[in-house]
Structure formats: structure tokens, C-alpha cells
Design a protein around this motif. Structure first.
Motif, PDB file in Angstrom:
ATOM      1  N   ALA A  35     -14.928  -3.640  -5.208  1.00 31.66           N
ATOM      2  CA  ALA A  35     -15.180  -3.687  -6.614  1.00 31.66           C
ATOM      3  C   ALA A  35     -15.661  -5.252  -6.824  1.00 31.66           C
ATOM      4  CB  ALA A  35     -14.164  -3.346  -7.518  1.00 31.66           C
TER       5      ALA A  35
ATOM      6  N   ALA B  17     -12.151  -2.531 -10.647  1.00 31.39           N
ATOM      7  CA  ALA B  17     -11.206  -2.766  -9.340  1.00 31.39           C
ATOM      8  C   ALA B  17     -10.099  -1.625  -9.633  1.00 31.39           C
ATOM      9  CB  ALA B  17     -10.944  -4.151  -9.126  1.00 31.39           C
TER      10      ALA B  17
ATOM     11  N   PRO C 156     -17.627   5.731   3.854  1.00 28.52           N
ATOM     12  CA  PRO C 156     -16.882   5.973   2.645  1.00 28.52           C
ATOM     13  C   PRO C 156     -16.975   4.662   1.836  1.00 28.52           C
ATOM     14  CG  PRO C 156     -15.805   7.186   4.398  1.00 28.52           C
ATOM     15  CD  PRO C 156     -16.826   6.391   5.146  1.00 28.52           C
TER      16      PRO C 156
ATOM     17  N   ASN D 295     -10.121   1.283 -10.566  1.00 27.68           N
ATOM     18  CA  ASN D 295     -10.198   2.570  -9.517  1.00 27.68           C
ATOM     19  C   ASN D 295      -9.511   2.601  -7.923  1.00 27.68           C
ATOM     20  OD1 ASN D 295     -11.870   2.836 -11.739  1.00 27.68           O
ATOM     21  ND2 ASN D 295     -13.734   3.440 -10.541  1.00 27.68           N
ATOM     22  N   ALA D 296      -9.702   1.186  -7.308  1.00 28.84           N
ATOM     23  CA  ALA D 296      -8.976   1.035  -6.056  1.00 28.84           C
ATOM     24  C   ALA D 296      -7.569   1.203  -6.238  1.00 28.84           C
ATOM     25  CB  ALA D 296      -9.449  -0.348  -5.481  1.00 28.84           C
ATOM     26  N   VAL D 297      -6.996   0.577  -7.295  1.00 31.47           N
ATOM     27  CA  VAL D 297      -5.539   0.587  -7.458  1.00 31.47           C
ATOM     28  C   VAL D 297      -5.087   1.978  -7.809  1.00 31.47           C
ATOM     29  CG1 VAL D 297      -3.715  -0.215  -8.743  1.00 31.47           C
ATOM     30  CG2 VAL D 297      -5.703  -1.858  -8.208  1.00 31.47           C
TER      31      VAL D 297
ATOM     32  N   ASN E  46       0.684  -1.205  -0.083  1.00 31.67           N
ATOM     33  CA  ASN E  46      -0.047   0.019   0.048  1.00 31.67           C
ATOM     34  C   ASN E  46       0.814   1.309  -0.242  1.00 31.67           C
ATOM     35  OD1 ASN E  46      -2.818  -0.940   0.223  1.00 31.67           O
ATOM     36  ND2 ASN E  46      -2.047  -2.166   2.184  1.00 31.67           N
TER      37      ASN E  46
ATOM     38  N   LEU F  42     -13.130   5.897  -1.672  1.00 30.40           N
ATOM     39  CA  LEU F  42     -11.788   5.334  -1.559  1.00 30.40           C
ATOM     40  C   LEU F  42     -10.892   6.045  -1.037  1.00 30.40           C
ATOM     41  CD1 LEU F  42     -11.857   2.618  -4.207  1.00 30.40           C
ATOM     42  CD2 LEU F  42     -12.668   2.208  -1.855  1.00 30.40           C
TER      43      LEU F  42
ATOM     44  N   LEU G  50      -2.791  -4.895  -4.063  1.00 28.01           N
ATOM     45  CA  LEU G  50      -3.349  -6.112  -4.253  1.00 28.01           C
ATOM     46  C   LEU G  50      -2.544  -7.438  -3.960  1.00 28.01           C
ATOM     47  CD1 LEU G  50      -3.952  -5.063  -8.221  1.00 28.01           C
ATOM     48  CD2 LEU G  50      -5.756  -5.315  -6.375  1.00 28.01           C
TER      49      LEU G  50
ATOM     50  N   GLU H 187      -8.887  -2.916  -0.538  1.00 30.37           N
ATOM     51  CA  GLU H 187     -10.075  -2.016  -0.791  1.00 30.37           C
ATOM     52  C   GLU H 187     -10.881  -2.446  -2.231  1.00 30.37           C
ATOM     53  OE1 GLU H 187     -12.180  -0.756   1.456  1.00 30.37           O
ATOM     54  OE2 GLU H 187     -10.542  -1.410   2.886  1.00 30.37           O
ATOM     55  N   ALA H 188      -9.888  -3.095  -3.079  1.00 30.01           N
ATOM     56  CA  ALA H 188     -10.213  -3.610  -4.307  1.00 30.01           C
ATOM     57  C   ALA H 188     -11.387  -4.660  -4.150  1.00 30.01           C
ATOM     58  CB  ALA H 188      -9.315  -4.030  -5.224  1.00 30.01           C
TER      59      ALA H 188
ATOM     60  N   LEU I 266     -12.007  -9.856 -12.647  1.00 33.40           N
ATOM     61  CA  LEU I 266     -10.622  -9.533 -12.259  1.00 33.40           C
ATOM     62  C   LEU I 266      -9.763  -9.992 -13.398  1.00 33.40           C
ATOM     63  CD1 LEU I 266     -10.147 -10.062  -8.419  1.00 33.40           C
ATOM     64  CD2 LEU I 266     -10.255  -7.840  -9.724  1.00 33.40           C
TER      65      LEU I 266
ATOM     66  N   SER J  32     -18.412   3.810  -2.001  1.00 30.86           N
ATOM     67  CA  SER J  32     -17.836   3.277  -3.037  1.00 30.86           C
ATOM     68  C   SER J  32     -18.651   2.068  -3.770  1.00 30.86           C
ATOM     69  CB  SER J  32     -16.280   2.922  -2.653  1.00 30.86           C
ATOM     70  OG  SER J  32     -16.261   1.457  -1.871  1.00 30.86           O
TER      71      SER J  32
ATOM     72  N   THR K   4      -4.819   3.741  -4.514  1.00 28.31           N
ATOM     73  CA  THR K   4      -3.806   3.307  -3.642  1.00 28.31           C
ATOM     74  C   THR K   4      -2.595   3.892  -4.036  1.00 28.31           C
ATOM     75  OG1 THR K   4      -5.087   1.174  -3.032  1.00 28.31           O
ATOM     76  CG2 THR K   4      -2.641   1.241  -2.925  1.00 28.31           C
TER      77      THR K   4
ATOM     78  N   SER L 186       1.940   1.833  -5.816  1.00 28.81           N
ATOM     79  CA  SER L 186       1.599   0.734  -4.941  1.00 28.81           C
ATOM     80  C   SER L 186       0.141   0.440  -5.279  1.00 28.81           C
ATOM     81  CB  SER L 186       1.344   1.626  -3.443  1.00 28.81           C
ATOM     82  OG  SER L 186       2.259   2.352  -3.284  1.00 28.81           O
ATOM     83  N   THR L 187       0.115  -0.809  -5.394  1.00 24.81           N
ATOM     84  CA  THR L 187      -1.178  -1.556  -6.066  1.00 24.81           C
ATOM     85  C   THR L 187      -2.242  -1.995  -4.928  1.00 24.81           C
ATOM     86  OG1 THR L 187      -0.430  -3.786  -6.348  1.00 24.81           O
ATOM     87  CG2 THR L 187      -0.114  -2.427  -8.108  1.00 24.81           C
TER      88      THR L 187
END
Lengths: 168, 168, 168, 168
Positions: free
Chosen positions: C92, B89, C108, B91-93, A69, B116, A86, C88-89, D86, C112, B96, A83-84
Motif C-alpha cells: 500500500a 494500508a 497475488p 486492508n493489509a492489517v 503476524n 493479500l 506492522l 505486506e502493508a 501512513l 493487491s 493479517t 495481529s497487525t
């Protein structure tokens, strides 16, 4: 016409052999000299760090995709460290973002990237793999473009031919 | 000492208002002038494309994270366009990978990114939001650094102050 | 003919209001009684835990998608708790796996999920939102099926009508 | 005390050999008989479909994680089919959600799952692999619990011992 290709350079981190680090550095440089973009797993270790350093030395762009992160363990030679968040799923993203994959050395993470690359039919080249790695990974490559080479220069020559073929 | 910050510029694609596009272009330019990196959702549309164009015009780095598996719809002004294959997903990356988020205009994807960002406690600034967007999003921001501004310059001033604060 | 629908029940965790917890429990029960599947964010807290408990009490299936790498904070009432490792991904993924989304309370993370649901054009229903949440989220829903209700029973009635409509 | 374990059964889809399909069916049944949960890649093909069918026949829970955005290609024997959206990154999620991995047959996707499992130090067992697969994958397993077996029953016996060991 010039084609910009995105090449993922993958391999072990902390446990990378000296040879793999030297090869990754040279490959990063060769990618950069062609005006291509080097992609790595982002961390400040082993093959990832070496490829970024090689790309930077030749004035090229190197982008790292980190599993965590934040950028605390990012290689300092990256043009950008992303930073992903994931975890290990970032390996799949790295392969998806790449047009081709070069592996210098082998560990489980590297194998996951090589196997996802051949699954996606992306050109995949292994530099100096062990005989058992070369044999097994070639056996799963099936129809995907797959090559084993002895030097960084051969890896790039092969990739250049694949990238040109893909645009015709 | 110089701090490199990664700023995600988010907002509508094809449906972006002219105003949002103008603001995003200027914000990309301002980010680049500070030596910072612009992150976008990567597509050749609306706010994403404008921010990349603005960054490029000022010689800065702009990196796009695309939802799909290829670069066919990537903005031509990006320094690098990364296909994530993650769909929404990504969008979250994007959030981050960013240190802070600027929104120019609003649509559902943008709201997912803003929410997020505040959830991750990242500085988030909205340029000219509607009163109802400003009120509601401020209400969920809770303790996260959150600001509403009228101009790109104000957005950057606020972000600069936040980034400096984060490093002290 | 019976249709199995997957309904994500979303809302705050530790900060959930008593009302939201009661509503989520009842919604989990109503989903289970129809033979449908309840999806949650997986954690042992607030709306996530309540929806799983409600589904379990009625003999239904409840599946949680956790952000982390293990099940240490999973709700004990889930039929299955899946660690995604995506951070947080996973929000999604939760929305992608669902046919529709019900929100009990707002924070929040919830926003999302609601915004990704309306973006994907999935039926989305808010139980007793604040006036500003209802107004703003309706404004971004655009053409997506979106409803505000006062009771769990109304939420289910509306979802049943949407699911039937989707299969005709 | 009973321990619920989540076991991912992985292997080829459309190209799975008859043997691998038979083994996966039996493994799904054996997992279910212990009260454990079977995880699969979700599709209606090969090893994924067989493991779900075996689990269902024994009254067990089988959950599939699909790469796409809908359930159109889901195995009909799953208790729940979750569309992740994904793409190939769902392989990483499947491994993260599992406590252990059993592979019946080999293809590139399977290799990505095996390699991510050993990377995460999760017990990994291969049923009737080719000699070259067994040798190479054992070589990358390093310290991770890794086993090659000839029958589904042996696979389960080994996994049971690993799961018990992990809880002591």
C-alpha cells in the motif's frame, strides 16, 4: 448520555515493575466499570497483560494490537487480539485508535506511545513516573492535556473529566 | 475444545449490491453463532456495516479497522471501532488480523484484500462472485485454500472445515 | 518544464517469467531516460530486481521498499533500499508513493498493488497480461485510467500522456 | 571496502530553532560526503528540509518519507520524496529504514523516533539536547548505543565508529 471512550494502557512488558502491573490491572478494571474499552499492545506480558486481565475481571472489553503476524504471544485475557504485522508501527496505530493514553512504567516503546499521544493532542496521564520522566515528558507535551498522578483512581478521574470536556 | 477464529468479512461499501448486503448480514450472524469474531473495514456502509449488524444481532463480537484517524464514519453495530490512521494500508492489517476472509461482492479494495489473503495462504471464500472474478481470483490463489460458494451457510461450512483442519 | 514522475514497477519475484523480467528491465530504462524515478518492492528477485537494473543502466534513480526489517534481500541495483518493517502493508505504501503503476506479470501481491492503484485512481498499465487478468482487472478499474499494452514502449507512451494530462 | 549507511536526521519542522537547522544542514552535508544516504521525514520545514538541503549541496542522496498521500509539502532538495499515507506511523518506518538516527532539536515526533531507535538498538546521537532531554533519553537507552554531542562533526565521527563496528 453515555460516552464510550477507548483508553490505551501502555507500559513495559517483561520488564514491568510489580507496581506498574498492579496499577495497570486496577486501571483496566476502572476503565471497564465505566463501560469504556481498554486497548493494549496485546502481548502476554507486563502492563499489557495486566490491563487486559483487569478489564476482563470487570466484564469489560479489552482489545490488543500485536506487532507480529499471529496471536501466539497474545494475552489470554483479551476480548480480541489483532495481529497487525506492522512491527513497531503498531504503536502509532494503538495511539491513533485511542482517545487517551495511560502509562504505567516507562521503557522506549512506552515513550514512543506517550510522545505520539501528546503530538496528536490526546489526553495522556502518567502513573507514578520517575521525576526525570515526569519533567521531560511534561516539557514536550506543550499544549496537550497531560497529567502525572499517584494512583489509578486519580488517573481515571482525570480521564473522565477530559472525556466529558471533549464532548461538550 | 472450542476454537475462536477471526473472520474478515469484506466487500463494497456505498456501492454494495442488495444481495451482498444480505449475505454479509447472514455471515456475520453465522460467525457470531459459532462464538467467532467478525472483522470488518469498519465503515458505516455496505458489506462492512451489514456484517457488523449481523454479528451484533447474534450477540457476537465485531471489530472494525477504519482507515482514518477518527470514528466518525464507524458502523454503529461494531463492538469496537479502531481508527488506524493508515489509509489503505489498513486492508493489509485487516487480512493479517484475520484467520480467513469471506468476500461478498467485489470492488478494488476487496480485490486487494482477497489477493493479500491468498498470498498469506489464508482460507478465502467468495460468495456469488461473477464468473470472471471467480475464474481470475481462483487462478492467482495457486495453492491457497480458495472456494466459491452460493450461500452464506456454505461459506461458513467451508470455513469451519478449514479452521478445524488448521488445528489438527 | 519537466515533470518528475514516480512509477512503481510491480510483478512477481522468484516466479517471474523471462518475458516479464525483460519487460521490467526495459521499463526501468525508459523511466530513467525520462528523468523519472522507478519504485519497486525492493527485493533481489524477478520484476523488482529487473526494473532496478534497467533504471540503473540508464543512470536513473530506483528506490525499493522492502517488507522486512533489514536490507539483506535488497536488489543490488537500487539507488536506495528502504526497509519498512511493514510486511505486506508495504504494498500500500508503494502504491501511495507512486504516481502510476506498471505491472509485468501477475501474482497475488501484484494484484493487491494493481487493485490499490485503481482504487486510488492512479494510472495503471498492464504489460502482456493474460486475457482473464486483463478482462477482470479492467472490470474493476471502473473510472480509473487503465490500459493493457504489448510492449514496454507502449506502456511508457501511455504513462507519459497520463502524466502530462495530470499536470494540465 | 565502503559501507553505505542510511542515517535518519530528525527534529522539529516549523518550530525548529535556528541552531538545529544549521546543525541539520551540516550533518546532511557530512553524511553525503561519506557517500551515505540521508533519510528525513520529508516535509519542507525545519530540520527535515535542512538535512535534505545539506545533503544535496554535497551531491548526496536524500530521501524523505512523508506522512501524507501526496508530495505537496515535500522538501524541494530531496532526491526522492515518498508519500507513505501512513500518518504518524511513518516515523516507525523512517527508523526501520535507518541504520542510525541523529536528532537536532526535540519535539514529540522527534522523541517518538529517538525512542523507537533505541528500542531497535540502533545508534542514536543527540546534538545539543537540553540537559533534561539528555538525561531522560539516556536513561531509557539502556544498552543501546547512545551519545550526546556538541557539534555535527562529533555526531558523524561517532556514527562512523558505530557503523564500522557494526560491520566487523
Amino acid at each position: 448520555m453515555s460516552i464510550v471512550a477507548y483508553i490505551a494502557v501502555v507500559g513495559p512488558g517483561e520488564t514491568a515493575a510489580r507496581d506498574a502491573i498492579g496499577d495497570a490491572t486496577e486501571i483496566g478494571t476502572l476503565i471497564a466499570r465505566r463501560g469504556w474499552i481498554t486497548l493494549t499492545g496485546g502481548r502476554r506480558a507486563g502492563v499489557m497483560a495486566a490491563a487486559a486481565a483487569g478489564a476482563r475481571a470487570a466484564g469489560g472489553l479489552a482489545i490488543g494490537l500485536l506487532p507480529g503476524n499471529d496471536r501466539s504471544d497474545a494475552s489470554p485475557d483479551l476480548s480480541a487480539a489483532l495481529s497487525t504485522g506492522l512491527g513497531e508501527a503498531r504503536n502509532a496505530v494503538l495511539v491513533t485508535a485511542a482517545d487517551a493514553v495511560v502509562a504505567c512504567g516507562i521503557n522506549p516503546g512506552t515513550v514512543s506511545e506517550i510522545s505520539l499521544a501528546v503530538r496528536a493532542n490526546k489526553p495522556t496521564v502518567l502513573v507514578k513516573p520517575s521525576p526525570s520522566a515526569a519533567e521531560f515528558l511534561a516539557s514536550i507535551a506543550d499544549g496537550a492535556p497531560f497529567q502525572v498522578v499517584d494512583t489509578p483512581a486519580e488517573a481515571l478521574d482525570w480521564l473522565v473529566a477530559r472525556m466529558i470536556a471533549a464532548h461538550h
